[in-house]
Design an enzyme around this catalytic site. Structure first.
Site, PDB file in Angstrom:
ATOM      1  N   GLN A 206       0.823  -1.207   0.000  1.00  0.00           N
ATOM      2  CA  GLN A 206       0.000   0.000   0.000  1.00  0.00           C
ATOM      3  C   GLN A 206       0.863   1.265   0.000  1.00  0.00           C
ATOM      4  O   GLN A 206       0.337   2.360  -0.145  1.00  0.00           O
ATOM      5  CB  GLN A 206      -0.910   0.030   1.238  1.00  0.00           C
ATOM      6  CG  GLN A 206      -1.989  -1.025   1.251  1.00  0.00           C
ATOM      7  CD  GLN A 206      -2.787  -1.036   2.540  1.00  0.00           C
ATOM      8  OE1 GLN A 206      -2.905  -2.060   3.188  1.00  0.00           O
ATOM      9  NE2 GLN A 206      -3.348   0.093   2.932  1.00  0.00           N
ATOM     10  N   PHE A 237      -6.371  -3.592   3.393  1.00  0.00           N
ATOM     11  CA  PHE A 237      -7.055  -3.229   4.643  1.00  0.00           C
ATOM     12  C   PHE A 237      -6.115  -2.626   5.684  1.00  0.00           C
ATOM     13  O   PHE A 237      -6.427  -2.616   6.865  1.00  0.00           O
ATOM     14  CB  PHE A 237      -7.776  -4.437   5.248  1.00  0.00           C
ATOM     15  CG  PHE A 237      -8.661  -5.185   4.304  1.00  0.00           C
ATOM     16  CD1 PHE A 237      -9.719  -4.562   3.667  1.00  0.00           C
ATOM     17  CD2 PHE A 237      -8.423  -6.524   4.008  1.00  0.00           C
ATOM     18  CE1 PHE A 237     -10.527  -5.253   2.772  1.00  0.00           C
ATOM     19  CE2 PHE A 237      -9.215  -7.218   3.114  1.00  0.00           C
ATOM     20  CZ  PHE A 237     -10.276  -6.585   2.498  1.00  0.00           C
ATOM     21  N   GLU A 241       0.426  -1.711   4.624  1.00  0.00           N
ATOM     22  CA  GLU A 241       0.907  -0.334   4.682  1.00  0.00           C
ATOM     23  C   GLU A 241       2.367  -0.281   5.135  1.00  0.00           C
ATOM     24  O   GLU A 241       3.184   0.411   4.549  1.00  0.00           O
ATOM     25  CB  GLU A 241       0.039   0.500   5.618  1.00  0.00           C
ATOM     26  CG  GLU A 241       0.478   1.958   5.676  1.00  0.00           C
ATOM     27  CD  GLU A 241      -0.467   2.831   6.500  1.00  0.00           C
ATOM     28  OE1 GLU A 241      -0.055   3.957   6.832  1.00  0.00           O
ATOM     29  OE2 GLU A 241      -1.593   2.395   6.802  1.00  0.00           O
ATOM     30  N   ARG A 319      -5.168   8.120  16.945  1.00  0.00           N
ATOM     31  CA  ARG A 319      -6.480   8.188  16.289  1.00  0.00           C
ATOM     32  C   ARG A 319      -7.560   7.608  17.197  1.00  0.00           C
ATOM     33  O   ARG A 319      -8.711   8.088  17.180  1.00  0.00           O
ATOM     34  CB  ARG A 319      -6.454   7.458  14.944  1.00  0.00           C
ATOM     35  CG  ARG A 319      -7.709   7.641  14.124  1.00  0.00           C
ATOM     36  CD  ARG A 319      -7.557   7.136  12.708  1.00  0.00           C
ATOM     37  NE  ARG A 319      -6.955   8.106  11.821  1.00  0.00           N
ATOM     38  CZ  ARG A 319      -7.638   8.933  11.020  1.00  0.00           C
ATOM     39  NH1 ARG A 319      -8.963   8.909  11.016  1.00  0.00           N
ATOM     40  NH2 ARG A 319      -7.022   9.783  10.238  1.00  0.00           N
ATOM     41  N   ARG A 351      -8.037  -1.108   8.654  1.00  0.00           N
ATOM     42  CA  ARG A 351      -9.168  -0.250   8.281  1.00  0.00           C
ATOM     43  C   ARG A 351      -9.820   0.449   9.485  1.00  0.00           C
ATOM     44  O   ARG A 351     -10.403  -0.197  10.351  1.00  0.00           O
ATOM     45  CB  ARG A 351     -10.191  -1.118   7.567  1.00  0.00           C
ATOM     46  CG  ARG A 351     -11.233  -0.367   6.760  1.00  0.00           C
ATOM     47  CD  ARG A 351     -12.079  -1.356   6.003  1.00  0.00           C
ATOM     48  NE  ARG A 351     -12.904  -0.731   4.984  1.00  0.00           N
ATOM     49  CZ  ARG A 351     -13.585  -1.427   4.081  1.00  0.00           C
ATOM     50  NH1 ARG A 351     -13.546  -2.735   4.063  1.00  0.00           N
ATOM     51  NH2 ARG A 351     -14.326  -0.793   3.182  1.00  0.00           N
ATOM     52  N   PHE A 353      -7.928   2.276  11.610  1.00  0.00           N
ATOM     53  CA  PHE A 353      -6.658   2.754  12.154  1.00  0.00           C
ATOM     54  C   PHE A 353      -6.779   3.337  13.563  1.00  0.00           C
ATOM     55  O   PHE A 353      -6.339   4.435  13.844  1.00  0.00           O
ATOM     56  CB  PHE A 353      -6.094   3.808  11.187  1.00  0.00           C
ATOM     57  CG  PHE A 353      -4.619   4.047  11.332  1.00  0.00           C
ATOM     58  CD1 PHE A 353      -3.704   3.185  10.770  1.00  0.00           C
ATOM     59  CD2 PHE A 353      -4.149   5.157  12.012  1.00  0.00           C
ATOM     60  CE1 PHE A 353      -2.331   3.424  10.892  1.00  0.00           C
ATOM     61  CE2 PHE A 353      -2.786   5.400  12.139  1.00  0.00           C
ATOM     62  CZ  PHE A 353      -1.883   4.540  11.575  1.00  0.00           C
ATOM     63  N   ALA A 521      -5.765   5.724   5.375  1.00  0.00           N
ATOM     64  CA  ALA A 521      -6.465   6.836   6.030  1.00  0.00           C
ATOM     65  C   ALA A 521      -7.657   7.326   5.211  1.00  0.00           C
ATOM     66  O   ALA A 521      -8.075   8.474   5.345  1.00  0.00           O
ATOM     67  CB  ALA A 521      -5.506   8.002   6.299  1.00  0.00           C
ATOM     68  N   GLU A 729     -12.786   3.792   5.127  1.00  0.00           N
ATOM     69  CA  GLU A 729     -12.821   3.308   6.510  1.00  0.00           C
ATOM     70  C   GLU A 729     -14.130   3.567   7.258  1.00  0.00           C
ATOM     71  O   GLU A 729     -14.578   2.701   8.017  1.00  0.00           O
ATOM     72  CB  GLU A 729     -11.663   3.937   7.294  1.00  0.00           C
ATOM     73  CG  GLU A 729     -10.309   3.479   6.830  1.00  0.00           C
ATOM     74  CD  GLU A 729      -9.186   4.321   7.417  1.00  0.00           C
ATOM     75  OE1 GLU A 729      -8.332   3.766   8.116  1.00  0.00           O
ATOM     76  OE2 GLU A 729      -9.171   5.547   7.172  1.00  0.00           O
TER      77      GLU A 729
END
Length: 814
Positions: A206, A237, A241, A319, A351, A353, A521, A729
């Site tokens: 990703q 998902f 990343e 987050r 997904r 995060f 994100a 997300e």
């Protein structure tokens, strides 16, 4: 309307189109990273040497026996690394470790002529370790004080004064599980070296730019000598990343040392046991309400299970803290966060995060407290919504700019789903069925869109127009099935004013668009769409000048619509292909690099204050369930969703994302139960749920019997590309309605006003114990929470993970 959000005449955006690779997907002709091996000559296969202990220091590593296995070409160890022996951005993830940090940690890699030769070679490598104590569960780590990374504290108002002014105060704790990504395509990479010694890597990633950066520092090369390409991913998902980087580096190192292409792909068991998950969390909380059930204060501590290394745990935790308010105004708050260090895989992006984890805490609190306050859960939630015209800000200080949308989607889902009538029908059904109960719950979401790290909020694109009028676009986003490429094609065609068939999209490559951010994100369409639009606007402006000359008009009066340039008030027209050809002969540049940066963002990670999000996405879901009182088994009878995607770029894609996100969220909250061996035997730390046979994923049988998804209308988002909003997300959190409906159905087996605690995931077993708690009646009003402990084991299924307690004045109704 802003320039970025304004749509031209007859736009291609907003048209419902199938996924650009849909035909390739369903016919099996879409190429993924590992498919390219068949097209590559003399490929070597990489296989990990895993150590099956949770923690230990390596005292001996003997590779000789592996080299004696026929077909084994080389064994890669730390001694082979010419650059930095680290696969992470925090420099806490040695690529070839000298200390085993989790069960199944790879300490070396074998390269073989065949996969079987590499496997046998890996089995022959001799590893001796000095075993060390291990912390497998979140509870182990908390008890041992084992933490790493930042420990932020978010403050708003005066929490102590808020509690002093509260008529009702409750305390409790809540522990909930992580989640396995279980993308269809496991981690994969294919590395090759060209005649100049430059490295080319095909990777299922990703974040190609970060894969490039990690590979470069492992090999001791500048980034311009490493190119990473991602054709497409079979799902990501968030799991691709950060975690593909080290795997790509292994393949690249092998290729560099042998001069041959090296293929790497984890099998499913390896992927499950070696790659990180969604972070499980533990929360302790205290909440105060006034006499009318409005939140006065919240004090909470969230502990994330980070696993053995930091990975993305710090921004995930940040987050989570930034989303603990969800759709509710909390005037006074003190929320602390910390990251537990355990001897398990390093947990990573998934997904949402951290957003789902933070929002789940407040939804669980309200679900538990509503009966204790004598309020319907819907009413309690509604009373605490952010309100228009009040100037209310989040606990971290960001104004909530569209609070009216919280109520709008909430009311629309009630109207669409016929909630009032159905609640009466459910009450009648429950009265007539002592052993089966139904319940209907509504939950809403407010999810912030942008990367926590401000620097990541930028995107790039390269758009090329060829002499025949055809267009090729490159952008920095990756396609993992979410439809980003489809949207980018629509954005390009709309901006240039040409039919969609004129535009083609090239694979994502670091030598076309540099320094890209991860496709994560939910910002892929915002960032890359802004960049594609910018590049196309540059080209369009040049072509309008050419067209104006040909049409005898001012450039400002020329429009290009459906591939034809026309001047306002004139019948003269110029076809797109002719316009492009004319521009070429006039030596007009027909390529452009586009760029976009999200404006208006500010974040101070030290004070935990600022405006980290460009906007909020909103939605509401109503879910009806039916629960069997003997077994805890349940079915989802109906789901109604109203979701805010602004002005949709591609409605079919967005509805698919909403459906898929909801189902994935429901899987996390009700089915997907990660278990580790927490005993003191030889397999301590081993993941027990390491296949689809033991880790239950949502399937057709778990789908809602009726599933209605509606996009909020007249919802233009100013300052976002063509007025759209992110959709990747946010829909996952709509699944909170499933869990809350199950809680209410379980409570229906008890007396009116009973509060039950529900484990997460809310498996049939967990629902059964919630039913038993409800049947105990009033005793459960301050009774045990049935929260799964950190090790995921429930023993006889009846484990107390915490209590919900009301203070004295609350119990006496003061």
């Amino acid at each position: 309307m802003s320039h970025l959000s304004e749509r031209p005449e007859k736009p291609v955006v907003g048209v419902p189109l199938p996924h650009e690779s849909a035909n390739l997907h369903v016919t099996g002709t879409a190429l993924y990273t590992d498919d390219l091996v068949q097209r590559t000559k003399d490929v070597l296969h990489a296989y990990p040497v895993q150590v099956m202990k949770a923690h230990g220091r390596i005292t001996a590593l003997r590779t000789g026996p592996a080299l004696a296995v026929p077909g084994v070409v080389r064994v890669l160890t730390g001694a082979d690394v010419p650059g930095v022996n680290d696969a992470g951005m925090k420099h806490d993830e040695p690529l070839f470790p000298d200390e085993v940090m989790f069960y199944g940690h790879a300490v070396a890699w074998v390269l073989g002529e065949t996969l079987e030769a590499a496997r046998l070679g890996a089995a022959a490598v001799e590893v001796e370790i000095d075993e060390l104590p291990s912390l497998v569960t979140l509870q182990d780590a908390i008890a041992a004080g084992s933490y790493h990374g930042a420990q932020p504290v978010m403050l708003a108002g005066d929490a102590d004064a808020g509690f002093a002014d509260s008529a009702h105060v409750f305390t409790g704790e809540f522990q909930f599980s992580g989640q396995e990504h279980f993308y269809l395509e496991t981690h994969a990479a294919l590395a090759q070296i060209d005649e100049n010694g430059q490295v080319f890597i095909q990777s299922s990633t990703q974040h190609p730019s970060e894969t490039q950066e990690i590979v470069a520092h492992v090999l001791g090369l500048p980034s311009h000598e490493v190119t990473v390409q991602c054709l497409r991913m079979g799902g990501g998902f968030g799991g691709k990343e950060m975690q593909p980087h080290g795997f790509a580096a292994v393949a690249a190192l092998g290729a560099k040392l042998t001069g041959r292409p090296v293929r790497f792909r984890l099998n499913r068991t390896q992927d499950l046991t070696m790659s990180g998950k969604r972070h499980g969390f533990h929360a302790t909380w205290k909440i105060g309400f006034d006499a009318d059930g409005r939140i006065q204060a919240l004090d909470a501590t969230l502990t994330a299970d980070g696993g053995w290394s930091l990975d993305l745990s710090e921004p995930v935790l940040a987050r989570a803290l930034c989303h603990i308010d969800n759709t509710y105004w909390i005037p006074n708050a003190r929320v602390a966060g910390r990251i537990a260090k355990t001897n398990t895989v390093s947990n990573t992006a998934f997904r949402g995060f951290g957003g789902p984890q933070g929002m789940l805490v407040i939804e669980d609190i309200l679900g538990r407290c509503a009966p204790l306050l004598g309020l319907d859960p819907m009413e309690l939630r509604e009373r605490n919504f952010y309100q228009p015209g009040q100037g209310q800000t989040t606990p971290y200080g960001q104004p909530v700019t569209q609070p009216e949308r919280i109520s709008t989607v909430w009311q629309q889902v009630q109207d669409d789903a016929g909630i009032a009538d159905r609640k009466r029908e459910i009450a009648a059904f429950n009265a007539a069925h002592p052993n089966t109960k139904r319940a209907l719950a509504i939950t809403g979401i407010k999810f912030g869109i942008s990367f926590n790290l401000t620097a990541f909020n930028q995107g790039g694109a390269l758009v090329l127009i060829y002499k025949d009028g055809s267009v090729l676009i490159n952008h920095g986003g990756t396609e993992m099935g979410q439809g980003l490429h489809t949207k980018m094609l629509q954005v390009a065609a709309t901006t240039l004013g040409i039919p969609l068939h004129k535009v083609r999209l090239a694979p994502t490559r670091t030598d076309k668009v540099p320094n890209t951010s991860a496709t994560a994100a939910s910002s892929g369409a915002d960032l890359n769409g802004g960049a594609v639009k910018n590049a196309c606007e540059q080209l369009r402006e040049r072509l309008l000048q050419v067209a104006a000359t040909q049409l005898g008009a001012n450039a400002s009066d020329v429009r290009i619509v459906e591939g034809v340039a026309r001047a306002l008030g004139s019948d003269k027209e110029l076809a797109w292909d002719d316009l492009v050809r004319t521009a070429y002969f006039q030596r007009v540049q027909l390529s452009a690099a586009g760029f976009y940066r999200t404006e208006g963002l500010h974040w101070d990670a030290k004070t935990f204050r600022g405006s980290p999000f460009k906007y909020f996405a909103h939605g509401a879901a109503a879910t009806e369930v039916e629960v069997d009182g003997f077994t805890g088994a349940y079915r989802i009878r109906r789901v109604d969703i109203v979701h805010d995607v602004g002005d949709s770029l591609s409605p079919m894609i967005d509805i698919g994302q909403i459906e898929g996100g909801f189902v994935q969220g429901a899987g996390w909250l009700t089915l997907e139960d990660l278990r580790w061996d927490t005993g003191d035997g030889p397999h301590r730390g081993r993941l027990l749920t390491q296949a689809a046979s033991t880790y239950k994923l949502p399937s057709f049988s778990e789908m809602p019997e009726e599933f209605n998804v509606t996009l909020l209308q007249n919802a233009t988002e100013e300052g976002a590309v063509y007025g759209s909003k992110a959709v990747g997300e946010p829909p996952l959190m709509l699944a909170f309605s499933v869990r809350e409906a199950l809680r209410q159905a379980a409570a229906a087996f008890g007396p009116s006003g009973v509060s039950v605690d529900l484990a997460s995931p809310a498996t049939p077993e967990a629902v059964y114990w919630a039913i038993q708690e409800a049947r105990q009646g009033d005793a459960s009003r301050t009774g045990h929470a049935r929260n799964a402990p950190a090790d995921g084991h429930t023993g006889n299924g009846h484990t107390a993970g915490g209590k919900v307690r009301a203070d004295a004045k609350a119990l006496h109704g003061a």
